[in-house]
Design a protein around this motif. Structure first.
Motif: not given
Length: 251
Positions: A58-62, A102-106, A186-189, A195-196
């Motif tokens: 769970d490591l996007p690159y931003v 600090r919001v969750t993915v959900e 996409m790898i991360f939606g 969230s990240y």
């Protein structure tokens, strides 16, 4: 809802890099040294394994872009005289509705007001610092020229988009299709990206989360942008934009 230019103070671009599986593989092959060991197929497999590891951890690159890069959906794009390899990167962008920290993915999609189209242009020649290789990428130089992010034409309310991971991203250059890929690659939606980012930064209303660009960039085709080129970009349900490239010296 029409897009007003979002270059006001407080609007920032959070840009996701290396977020489409096929795009990352293509870039790795394009930047591969001629004398690199192993075959192209082995290089593709190695990159695919790295992406699987990123997704599992769970490591996007931003990275962050400036609001002064934003231009309208039908504005001319001025190619800076110093840009040796200007390239297109059409992508889906999410617009933040209210402060998110600090919001969750959900719960992340509850903070998305809507979606729009962004063409996140890059000068490939200045992505990497040649004078300081250990520092790595230089996103200020390669992505933040004025007008390098054509945006719009609309912000479509989030409730009108059934599934942001099932949209077709298409870019045509002078009428020829160069990018045509589903956001399913996409790898991360969107939810994972929002969230990240929010675990470190406080996202504010109007901030943009750019979700990355699919395969089919100019560096892959061996054809970069030049004076007179016309880009037509569309994303399912979000309208279409048209951008004409103009050399800075030709203005």
């Amino acid at each position: 809802m029409a897009v007003a230019l979002m270059a006001a103070a407080g609007t920032f671009l959070f840009q996701s890099g290396a977020n489409y599986r096929q795009h990352v593989i293509d870039l790795a092959v394009a930047h591969r040294a001629p004398d690199a060991p192993g075959t192209v197929e082995e290089a593709r497999a190695e990159v695919a394994a790295v992406m699987d590891k990123r997704a599992a951890e769970d490591l996007p690159y931003v990275f962050i872009g400036l609001p002064t890069t934003i231009s309208g959906p039908y504005d001319d794009m001025v190619l800076p005289s110093w840009a040796e390899k200007p390239d297109w990167e059409l992508e889906l962008a999410a617009v933040i509705s209210h402060p998110a920290y600090r919001v969750t993915v959900e719960e992340a999609l509850e903070y998305v007001a809507g979606y729009t189209i962004a063409n996140d242009l890059t000068d490939r020649a200045t992505v990497f610092r040649r004078d300081m290789p250990p520092i790595g990428t230089d996103w200020l130089r390669s992505k933040n020229a004025p007008g390098f992010t054509p945006l719009g034409p609309w912000i479509v309310p989030a409730g009108s988009i059934a599934d942001p991971s099932d949209l077709q991203v298409t870019l045509k250059l002078n009428g020829e299709t160069m990018q045509d890929e589903s956001t399913n690659d996409m790898i991360f939606g969107v939810a994972r990206l929002v969230s990240y980012i929010s675990q470190t930064a406080r996202l504010l209303p109007g901030d943009l989360v750019l979700t990355g660009s699919p395969a089919g960039n100019g560096i892959h085709w061996g054809r970069l942008l030049r004076d007179g080129d016309v880009m037509d970009g569309s994303v399912t349900g979000l309208g279409a934009q048209r951008t004409r490239c103009v050399a800075e010296d030709a203005r």
